[in-house]
Design an enzyme around this catalytic site. Sequence first.
Site, PDB file in Angstrom:
ATOM      1  N   HIS A 150      45.710  62.108  -7.182  1.00 48.61           N
ATOM      2  CA  HIS A 150      46.084  61.192  -6.100  1.00 48.61           C
ATOM      3  C   HIS A 150      47.122  61.851  -5.209  1.00 48.61           C
ATOM      4  CE1 HIS A 150      49.334  60.391  -9.114  1.00 48.61           C
ATOM      5  NE2 HIS A 150      50.091  60.318  -8.030  1.00 48.61           N
ATOM      6  N   HIS A 206      46.015  54.416  -9.456  1.00 49.02           N
ATOM      7  CA  HIS A 206      46.105  54.727  -8.023  1.00 49.02           C
ATOM      8  C   HIS A 206      45.288  55.954  -7.655  1.00 49.02           C
ATOM      9  CE1 HIS A 206      49.153  57.185  -9.794  1.00 49.02           C
ATOM     10  NE2 HIS A 206      49.899  57.391  -8.745  1.00 49.02           N
ATOM     11  N   HIS A 220      54.020  63.680  -2.345  1.00 51.67           N
ATOM     12  CA  HIS A 220      53.488  64.582  -3.369  1.00 51.67           C
ATOM     13  C   HIS A 220      51.982  64.422  -3.497  1.00 51.67           C
ATOM     14  CE1 HIS A 220      53.988  60.906  -5.977  1.00 51.67           C
ATOM     15  NE2 HIS A 220      52.863  61.341  -6.515  1.00 51.67           N
ATOM     16  N   HIS A 252      56.581  56.796 -15.898  1.00 50.51           N
ATOM     17  CA  HIS A 252      56.695  55.876 -14.776  1.00 50.51           C
ATOM     18  C   HIS A 252      56.579  54.438 -15.280  1.00 50.51           C
ATOM     19  CE1 HIS A 252      56.533  58.562 -11.399  1.00 50.51           C
ATOM     20  NE2 HIS A 252      55.350  59.052 -11.699  1.00 50.51           N
ATOM     21  N   TYR A 261      57.708  65.983 -11.768  1.00 52.01           N
ATOM     22  CA  TYR A 261      57.676  66.321 -10.349  1.00 52.01           C
ATOM     23  C   TYR A 261      58.259  67.705 -10.158  1.00 52.01           C
ATOM     24  CZ  TYR A 261      56.391  61.571  -9.165  1.00 52.01           C
ATOM     25  OH  TYR A 261      55.725  60.393  -9.063  1.00 52.01           O
ATOM     26  N   GLU A 271      52.871  66.844  -8.614  1.00 54.79           N
ATOM     27  CA  GLU A 271      53.117  66.086  -9.832  1.00 54.79           C
ATOM     28  C   GLU A 271      52.028  66.446 -10.824  1.00 54.79           C
ATOM     29  OE1 GLU A 271      52.390  61.830  -9.548  1.00 54.79           O
ATOM     30  OE2 GLU A 271      53.554  61.406 -11.347  1.00 54.79           O
TER      31      GLU A 271
END
Lengths: 314, 137
Positions: A150, A206, A220, A252, A261, A271
């Site tokens: 993503h 996501h 990112h 997260h 990251y 990431e």
Amino acid sequence: MSVLRIGHINLRVLDMDEALNHYENVLGMSRTHEDDDGNVYLKAWDEWDKYSVILSKSYKAGMNHIAYKVRSDEDLDTYKQKITDYGIEVEELPEGTMPAVGRLLKFNLPSGHEMRLYAEKEFVGTAVGSTNPDPWPDGLNGAGVHWLDHALLMCELNPEEGINKVAESTNFMIDVLGFYLVEQVVVGPDGDIQAATWLSCTNTPHDIAFVGGPVQGLHHCAFFLDSWDDVLKAADVMSKKRVKIDVTPQRHGITRGYTIYFFDPSGNRNETFGGLGYLAQPDRPVTTWTEDQLGAGIFYHTRELVESFTSVYT
Amino acid sequence: MNGFRLGSSAKRRRVTILDTGQRYMCGEDQHLLKGMTTLGKRGIPSGCHGGGCGVCKVRILGPKSNYRTLSMSRAHITEEEESEGIVLACRTYPLGEIELKVLGKIRKNVLKPGRGYVFGKPIPTTRDKTDEEREKI
């Protein structure tokens, strides 16, 4: 008609040799093509289409465009009409404009980021093939990421001046491209300003995310790893190879993913995103994070935001 | 590779951050930001360490023969600025004694104080020093 998944991202890099060393030896991607202009195309081992990352030498870092693959060629005509009807100009790029890809639609999100849609990309197969495959191939370099997962795009957000490109881009993705909202951050005195969103077109938490900031940019792009162990090993690889890590392995709150990251040699944030978080569904209730708990949403263990993470992007 | 290695034979150079008076030794094989952060020192904002984000913008006083630079984003360092000794600390390696002033700040140029949000956080109303105020340091 549907968007299948993220297809590729075109990143600007300041030094091609440094960039290739990073994407090949730290992330473990493979070079699959180089065009006459010197753009280099790479794929991860578990991807079957020809490329998911395009590196372009430039005088500044950041993202040129992000592309998503749609299910069929006819879908492109439908999306072209829908995007135009929404009031956004669409340019059709004929087959041959980009290597190994059919015709593309090119347009800008309300945030200003360039997005492209395509239906066809040359099939090359995963590194383990599709017949009696082993779970992973020999000879992987570095972190051995599976696929481009993503991207998070920074969008202008200034409620005082009535600007909220997070909300505008989110609505576009939902209303026009058929994505659904999975998680969101709301801020402001009344808790009614949509300051960040996570949207899906598949079953991962996501496939794209939008976060508010002062100017548009790339926060990112993320690459998939299976497990927490893989994330730990990826961090080891980064230290061995002197990669600048922004945030060491952590979970997260938002998406439940395992994360690191770090920066590519041009300062574009990458990431490694481990785990699938949960099975996202279009009818799953939207998860909302409030301004006072945002730290835990982003970094679940420390529950604090990191200055460079929130403020630095390309 | 730019990282600090124990036993590196690279010559070490003195770096002075004039804004704070902070001093540290930086090997010729380390960029100025790496040299600072490796020793746990502060003073220059630390971001991407790749010449892309621009927060570690500094002005180096003294001759250009005292340092060398790698490619830096032109979105943050113009050719004119580069000719005046303005560089990104993460792409600059010492070749002699370095004295510098900090220009970059995480909010520089892009954040309008007190207006809007970044990553869900309200942009603080406290104002950073302007370039003119910095010049007086």
